[in-house]
Design an enzyme around this catalytic site. Sequence first.
Site, PDB file in Angstrom:
ATOM      1  N   CYS A  93       1.479 -18.346  -2.832  1.00 61.69           N
ATOM      2  CA  CYS A  93       0.135 -18.391  -3.400  1.00 61.69           C
ATOM      3  C   CYS A  93      -0.780 -19.286  -2.571  1.00 61.69           C
ATOM      4  O   CYS A  93      -0.354 -19.954  -1.656  1.00 61.69           O
ATOM      5  CB  CYS A  93       0.214 -18.912  -4.819  1.00 61.69           C
ATOM      6  N   ARG A 135      -1.928 -14.752   3.196  1.00 61.91           N
ATOM      7  CA  ARG A 135      -0.659 -15.164   2.589  1.00 61.91           C
ATOM      8  C   ARG A 135      -0.158 -14.130   1.577  1.00 61.91           C
ATOM      9  O   ARG A 135       0.990 -14.190   1.161  1.00 61.91           O
ATOM     10  CB  ARG A 135      -0.845 -16.497   1.861  1.00 61.91           C
ATOM     11  N   TRP A 169       0.730 -14.959  -6.010  1.00 62.98           N
ATOM     12  CA  TRP A 169       1.742 -13.953  -5.655  1.00 62.98           C
ATOM     13  C   TRP A 169       2.784 -14.081  -6.749  1.00 62.98           C
ATOM     14  O   TRP A 169       3.491 -15.082  -6.830  1.00 62.98           O
ATOM     15  CB  TRP A 169       2.307 -14.277  -4.275  1.00 62.98           C
ATOM     16  N   ASN A 187       1.249 -23.822  -6.742  1.00 63.99           N
ATOM     17  CA  ASN A 187       2.060 -22.993  -5.842  1.00 63.99           C
ATOM     18  C   ASN A 187       3.510 -23.416  -5.974  1.00 63.99           C
ATOM     19  O   ASN A 187       3.780 -24.600  -6.181  1.00 63.99           O
ATOM     20  CB  ASN A 187       1.657 -23.226  -4.378  1.00 63.99           C
ATOM     21  N   GLY A 188       4.415 -22.477  -5.823  1.00 62.35           N
ATOM     22  CA  GLY A 188       5.828 -22.839  -5.844  1.00 62.35           C
ATOM     23  C   GLY A 188       6.450 -22.510  -7.184  1.00 62.35           C
ATOM     24  O   GLY A 188       5.956 -21.651  -7.923  1.00 62.35           O
ATOM     25  N   GLU A 226      21.645  -7.174  13.012  1.00 61.25           N
ATOM     26  CA  GLU A 226      20.273  -7.602  12.760  1.00 61.25           C
ATOM     27  C   GLU A 226      19.660  -8.255  14.014  1.00 61.25           C
ATOM     28  O   GLU A 226      18.511  -8.007  14.360  1.00 61.25           O
ATOM     29  CB  GLU A 226      20.242  -8.554  11.551  1.00 61.25           C
ATOM     30  N   LYS A 273      16.336  -6.890  16.143  1.00 61.51           N
ATOM     31  CA  LYS A 273      15.159  -7.697  16.467  1.00 61.51           C
ATOM     32  C   LYS A 273      14.831  -7.569  17.956  1.00 61.51           C
ATOM     33  O   LYS A 273      13.681  -7.422  18.331  1.00 61.51           O
ATOM     34  CB  LYS A 273      15.372  -9.182  16.114  1.00 61.51           C
ATOM     35  N   GLU A 281      13.366  -4.071  18.669  1.00 63.35           N
ATOM     36  CA  GLU A 281      12.054  -3.708  18.126  1.00 63.35           C
ATOM     37  C   GLU A 281      10.915  -4.558  18.666  1.00 63.35           C
ATOM     38  O   GLU A 281       9.799  -4.087  18.753  1.00 63.35           O
ATOM     39  CB  GLU A 281      12.049  -3.710  16.587  1.00 63.35           C
ATOM     40  N   HIS A 335      37.963  -0.608  23.029  1.00 66.28           N
ATOM     41  CA  HIS A 335      38.119   0.844  22.843  1.00 66.28           C
ATOM     42  C   HIS A 335      37.001   1.630  23.528  1.00 66.28           C
ATOM     43  O   HIS A 335      36.775   2.790  23.214  1.00 66.28           O
ATOM     44  CB  HIS A 335      38.191   1.170  21.359  1.00 66.28           C
ATOM     45  N   LYS A 358       4.144  -1.869   9.439  1.00 64.46           N
ATOM     46  CA  LYS A 358       4.756  -2.463   8.255  1.00 64.46           C
ATOM     47  C   LYS A 358       4.313  -1.702   7.016  1.00 64.46           C
ATOM     48  O   LYS A 358       3.153  -1.305   6.911  1.00 64.46           O
ATOM     49  CB  LYS A 358       4.292  -3.910   8.138  1.00 64.46           C
TER      50      LYS A 358
HETATM   51  C1  F6R Z   1      12.812  -4.502  10.936  1.00 60.91           C
HETATM   52  C2  F6R Z   1      12.130  -4.016   9.748  1.00 60.91           C
HETATM   53  C3  F6R Z   1      12.545  -2.718   9.192  1.00 60.91           C
HETATM   54  C4  F6R Z   1      12.589  -2.738   7.670  1.00 60.91           C
HETATM   55  C5  F6R Z   1      12.831  -1.344   7.113  1.00 60.91           C
HETATM   56  C6  F6R Z   1      12.964  -1.325   5.603  1.00 60.91           C
HETATM   57  O1  F6R Z   1      12.336  -5.759  11.332  1.00 60.91           O
HETATM   58  O2  F6R Z   1      11.237  -4.642   9.247  1.00 60.91           O
HETATM   59  O3  F6R Z   1      13.763  -2.315   9.712  1.00 60.91           O
HETATM   60  O4  F6R Z   1      13.601  -3.611   7.259  1.00 60.91           O
HETATM   61  O5  F6R Z   1      11.767  -0.521   7.496  1.00 60.91           O
HETATM   62  O6  F6R Z   1      11.828  -1.802   4.993  1.00 60.91           O
HETATM   63  P1  F6R Z   1      11.840  -2.218   3.471  1.00 60.91           P
HETATM   64  O7  F6R Z   1      12.720  -3.409   3.332  1.00 60.91           O
HETATM   65  O8  F6R Z   1      10.406  -2.541   3.150  1.00 60.91           O
HETATM   66  O9  F6R Z   1      12.358  -1.065   2.691  1.00 60.91           O
END
Ligand code: F6R
Length: 621
Positions: free
Chosen positions: A2, A27, A86, A112-113, A494, A498, A501, A517, A616
């Site tokens: 928040c 935020r 939030w 906040n928090g 993971e 990173k 991407e 293998h 995103k």
């Molecule tokens: C990688 C990334 C994506 C998401 C994926 C699922 O850094 O951000 O791989 O993890 O698109 O997204 P959500 O969690 O929003 O379903």
Amino acid sequence: MCGIVGYVGDRPCRDLLIAGLEKLEYRGYDSAGVSVISDGEIDSVRAVGNLANLREAVEAHSLNGDGPSVAVAAPPATIGLGHTRWATHGRVTEENAHPHGDCEDKIHIVLNGIVENHAELRRELRGQGHEFSSETDAEIVSHLIERHYDGDFTEAVREAFGDLRGHYAFVAMHRDHPDTLVGARKECPLVVGLGEEENFIASAIPAFLAETRSALGIENGEIVTIHKGDVSLTDADGNPRSREPEKVTWDEDAAEKGGYATFMLKEIHEQPDAVAETITDRLPTLDGVDLSDVELDDEFLRNVERIVIVACGTSYHAGLVGRYAIEQWARVPVEMDIASEYRYREPVHRPNDLVIGVTQSGETADTLAAMRLAREGGSKVLAISNVMGSQGTRDADAVLFTRSGIEISVAATKTFVSQVAAIYLLGLRLAELRGTMDRERIAHLVAELKALPSKLQETIAGTEERVRAIARSHYDQRFFMYIGRHIGLAVCLEGALKLKEIAYIPADAYAAGEMKHGPIALLDESTPVVCVATDSPVVEKVLSNMEEVRARGADVIAIATEGSEDIAAAADQTLWVPRTDWILQPIVAIVPLQLLAYYIAREKGLNVDQPRNLAKTVTVE
Ligand code: F6R
């Protein structure tokens, strides 16, 4: 996460407060509100949705002439509080938006928090006759100040502060002290902006940067009293403190990123907070887990026969980590599936199955479709999500919220660690209900979970510079291999994602035992091999896999638990992470890998917040 803004001075404050909130929009929030003291009364307007809605509500309130309002305050109010919320405790509604008042609407607060002990305080205050008008933990604070108030506002805030547990920052104002704001900080940030015959207080500097560049950071455990012409500080026991303000030299863009070069780096640094917010009030004692905010029947959890986790990308990797914990702790079989595959394989559903959709946005189409399919098939569906009101949370039978605040960078970082933390909580709760773990082990794990935020902090502080140096010497490599076993393998997957991407470097993540293998053929003298070799029952096996790849001349970068000298001896470079219970290690082990991808991308001059071909899923207005 928040946003807080407060103002006291001579200028009309309504627009200053809303402008300050606009600077904190990055935020993320789902509702907002402002309160001012006008003509001896507190006047407040709150609205669900974005700040345009709040502005509209403020205007409509005055146009309708239905009682006193922020907009018609006359003479214009010169002291007030604003907040963007939030949602964490309580739904996204106008009643739950801040500011919150006490019984007589004399005191308003913004917070906040998280107040960990909100339930017990609410019970206690109710017993003393206090009436609440929201579902939030924050409202407790205005009632506590009311309870302690005896003419000295700062003292009442200080005493209220002493009643609270958790991590939070709040600011309060009192109708009978129309020249005073009082703030208090425990962990969550709070900073005062010092002006000429006016002062601001906010959760982050951007809120007042257009007005002043003189900032006084409030430290943990401090109470600050602000008038237009002076600011005074005490510690939590009331002993005076003083400190010189600092000059802020950031430009507006840097300010929005909290002084970090990018949102991704800011979000990596926010991971301790994201985990703390996700777990703190759900671990109220050492005895176990309180998941009462998740509407899953205990009886169902006791009898669940199988768990299926469906997710995409980073969320899938969080599920992979969580699977080990659930199976080990609760002895329930867990299947994992990539959501985009699951729905095409005609999966079998049973009534005693729990299908968990892990999705930070709550809007990923494949995950939503998999969850729907499971529900139609008669299974119970739990969403683990970061966004209240998202489609996934509406489709599911129950929701376990992560509380990371909005993630702006496309690459998921802080949402990953809070998803893992959330699944740990679920695993512990299942173990508790099914009696698969003794009390001592549960208490040990609860203590270890509670320590994770500070261990994350330690990991970031302890690895960042070293990772930068590794990035400088490796950024032009054409291929990286990541190897690990067990939970370490999920971390590798993971870490490699990173790197792919954001740094656009081909990378493979492989079960270390599988190298011989076939994939070992990929290695030559120049190949960096990242080995996740943190503590686990298989760490010795990982060690021999490291030796195997080193024998091919590969350049071995190890992620190791502090003190594991044998791992360091088998590596060219070692990044140390703090010791935790071994099954919790992924939460800290991922940090150097996030930083590695980040700094390699920066060395290459890439835009890490907006990688190519990716966007995103964001649902917050
Ligand atoms: C990688 C990334 C994506 C998401 C994926 C699922 O850094 O951000 O791989 O993890 O698109 O997204 P959500 O969690 O929003 O379903």
